[in-house]
Design a protein around this motif. Structure first.
Motif, PDB file in Angstrom:
ATOM      1  N   PRO A   1      38.557 137.334  32.823  1.00 28.84           N
ATOM      2  CA  PRO A   1      38.493 137.176  34.285  1.00 28.84           C
ATOM      3  C   PRO A   1      37.937 135.836  34.764  1.00 28.84           C
ATOM      4  O   PRO A   1      38.493 135.276  35.727  1.00 28.84           O
TER       5      PRO A   1
ATOM      6  N   GLU B   1      42.973 138.720  41.663  1.00 28.33           N
ATOM      7  CA  GLU B   1      43.840 138.239  40.583  1.00 28.33           C
ATOM      8  C   GLU B   1      45.291 138.663  40.745  1.00 28.33           C
ATOM      9  O   GLU B   1      46.163 138.146  40.064  1.00 28.33           O
ATOM     10  N   ARG B   2      45.558 139.621  41.604  1.00 22.35           N
ATOM     11  CA  ARG B   2      46.909 140.189  41.676  1.00 22.35           C
ATOM     12  C   ARG B   2      47.940 139.164  42.122  1.00 22.35           C
ATOM     13  O   ARG B   2      47.623 138.289  42.930  1.00 22.35           O
TER      14      ARG B   2
ATOM     15  N   ASP C   1      39.163 145.021  32.534  1.00 20.23           N
ATOM     16  CA  ASP C   1      38.604 144.620  33.827  1.00 20.23           C
ATOM     17  C   ASP C   1      39.565 143.693  34.560  1.00 20.23           C
ATOM     18  O   ASP C   1      39.924 142.622  34.050  1.00 20.23           O
ATOM     19  N   ILE C   2      39.971 144.108  35.745  1.00 24.36           N
ATOM     20  CA  ILE C   2      40.797 143.264  36.604  1.00 24.36           C
ATOM     21  C   ILE C   2      40.224 143.332  38.016  1.00 24.36           C
ATOM     22  O   ILE C   2      39.483 144.253  38.355  1.00 24.36           O
ATOM     23  N   TYR C   3      40.584 142.340  38.845  1.00 23.75           N
ATOM     24  CA  TYR C   3      40.017 142.226  40.184  1.00 23.75           C
ATOM     25  C   TYR C   3      41.124 141.988  41.195  1.00 23.75           C
ATOM     26  O   TYR C   3      42.171 141.415  40.875  1.00 23.75           O
ATOM     27  N   GLU C   4      40.885 142.432  42.428  1.00 23.33           N
ATOM     28  CA  GLU C   4      41.912 142.351  43.462  1.00 23.33           C
ATOM     29  C   GLU C   4      42.418 140.923  43.669  1.00 23.33           C
ATOM     30  O   GLU C   4      43.602 140.700  43.914  1.00 23.33           O
TER      31      GLU C   4
ATOM     32  N   ALA D   1      40.292 133.379  36.967  1.00 18.92           N
ATOM     33  CA  ALA D   1      39.903 133.048  38.347  1.00 18.92           C
ATOM     34  C   ALA D   1      40.168 131.578  38.661  1.00 18.92           C
ATOM     35  O   ALA D   1      40.681 131.250  39.746  1.00 18.92           O
TER      36      ALA D   1
ATOM     37  N   THR E   1      45.971 139.780  31.098  1.00 18.52           N
ATOM     38  CA  THR E   1      44.720 139.890  30.355  1.00 18.52           C
ATOM     39  C   THR E   1      44.910 139.373  28.935  1.00 18.52           C
ATOM     40  O   THR E   1      46.035 139.141  28.479  1.00 18.52           O
TER      41      THR E   1
ATOM     42  N   LYS F   1      31.050 132.636  36.966  1.00 21.14           N
ATOM     43  CA  LYS F   1      31.808 133.879  36.859  1.00 21.14           C
ATOM     44  C   LYS F   1      31.667 134.482  35.460  1.00 21.14           C
ATOM     45  O   LYS F   1      31.657 135.709  35.297  1.00 21.14           O
TER      46      LYS F   1
ATOM     47  N   GLU G   1      28.344 136.197  35.460  1.00 22.12           N
ATOM     48  CA  GLU G   1      28.436 137.373  36.333  1.00 22.12           C
ATOM     49  C   GLU G   1      29.169 138.508  35.635  1.00 22.12           C
ATOM     50  O   GLU G   1      28.783 139.671  35.751  1.00 22.12           O
ATOM     51  N   TRP G   2      30.225 138.175  34.894  1.00 22.66           N
ATOM     52  CA  TRP G   2      31.039 139.217  34.272  1.00 22.66           C
ATOM     53  C   TRP G   2      30.456 139.707  32.947  1.00 22.66           C
ATOM     54  O   TRP G   2      30.408 140.906  32.680  1.00 22.66           O
TER      55      TRP G   2
END
Length: 344
Positions: free
Chosen positions: A25, A66-67, A61-64, A29, A41, A269, A272-273
């Motif tokens: 991630p 990234e879509r 783990d994915i995040y909005e 990003a 991923t 990041k 954070e992750w």
């Protein structure tokens, strides 16, 4: 517009390739920020997901922001792949991708990744099992064949399309080539030109400059390009290619301030992750790539890979800006054969 199932991508999208130990991630990003249209991923072991292995689960783990994003899995057992597809479904990515291209020994010896290229019937069964087990669009990333004497991508493309996959990404090398030699896109072009093929075909391999991206777009007729190793330490490549397509001109190389800004974002990041210690430790592999081309950078790079707090590292990055402000970078030439992260 290019469509993968219900996913709508811009004309001739630029995709970030799934790369083991890279495409996490934090890295995704900074690539998204710099123009990647779709990302994946790191590849995830189907056996690891079923065993509930911590590392495999973390890769989900994915995040909005990234879509659209795909989760990539690999394996050589139909039941395990089907179960993994159902697990991936619960995370709600935009698509499920299957890796049939990874050439590394630890994957191939398990009968997965590029090993499946030796058994097209198995490849079809594994793919069909995933298609049946998920509501997500299923895509595949693969290579031309096992070796120069068994290039079978034409048959593979037709049979995988028949299972219901929605797109195919092809790396223009065989498994036996690993990442050596030049990727041969003529085989990819033949797949795209096949009147039976109706799904998007993405080309992968050796794209390291806007000029080459435009040349390959024109010569081989693919629907988009997947970029892997050239984005390591240089996420600006996506926007540089888009600008070159639109104007025929180069964007200026990123300034030292822009480079440090991306390093800082990536670092923060990562912490954070992953948490403080693993986040800092795993970031160390990236500094050399981000700072490539700076003279006498060894002293600062040594600090970056030895300091243990974010505050100390931020201080070094501030120093780098002070010392190198005004330095003129040249356009980056990627030493492709010295980078082996791209697992496809």
């Amino acid at each position: 517009m290019v469509k993968i199932g219900s996913i709508e991508l811009p004309d001739f999208p630029l995709l970030l390739a799934p790369m083991e130990d890279v495409s996490d991630p934090p890295f995704r990003a900074v690539c998204k920020l710099n123009g990647a249209d779709m990302m994946y991923t790191e590849f995830i072991s189907s056996e690891g997901l079923i065993r509930d292995a911590i590392k495999s689960r973390q890769k989900l783990d994915i995040y909005e922001a990234e879509r659209p994003i795909g989760i990539q899995i690999f394996g050589g057992d139909e039941e395990a792949m089907a179960m993994s597809a159902r697990i991936v479904d619960t995370v709600q990515p935009d698509l499920l991708d299957i890796n049939f291209g990874c050439p590394v020994k630890k994957v191939v010896t398990k009968g997965a990744g590029a090993a499946v290229l030796k058994d097209i019937d198995l490849m079809v069964r594994l793919t069909a099992a995933c298609v049946r087990s998920t509501n997500l669009p299923v895509t595949v990333k693969t290579r031309l064949g096992w070796d120069a004497d068994s290039i079978n991508i034409g048959e593979v493309a037709e049979r995988l399309q028949d299972t219901g996959i929605k797109a195919l990404a092809i790396h223009g090398r065989t498994r036996s080539q690993l990442y050596k030699g030049e990727a041969d896109w003529t085989h990819i072009a033949r797949v795209k030109e096949n009147p039976r093929i109706q799904i998007p075909i993405f080309g992968n391999g050796d794209i390291d400059s806007p000029e080459k991206a435009l040349d390959y777009k024109k010569r081989f007729g693919v629907d988009g390009i997947m970029i892997g190793r050239a984005a390591i330490g240089y996420p600006w490549i996506f926007n540089e290619i888009k600008h070159f397509f639109a104007t025929g001109e180069h964007l200026p190389p990123p300034t030292i301030e822009q480079r440090v800004d991306v390093i800082r974002r990536h670092l923060h990041k990562s912490v954070e992750w992953k948490g403080l210690v693993p986040g800092i430790n795993e970031m160390r592999r990236h500094y050399n790539n981000y700072l490539k081309g700076l003279p006498n950078i060894k002293e600062y790079r040594l600090k970056l890979v030895t300091f243990k707090t974010v505050e100390e590292i931020d201080g070094v990055l501030d120093e780098i800006i002070q010392v190198y402000t005004g330095f003129q970078f040249e356009h980056r030439q990627v030493e492709m054969n010295n980078l082996s992260y791209n697992c496809g």
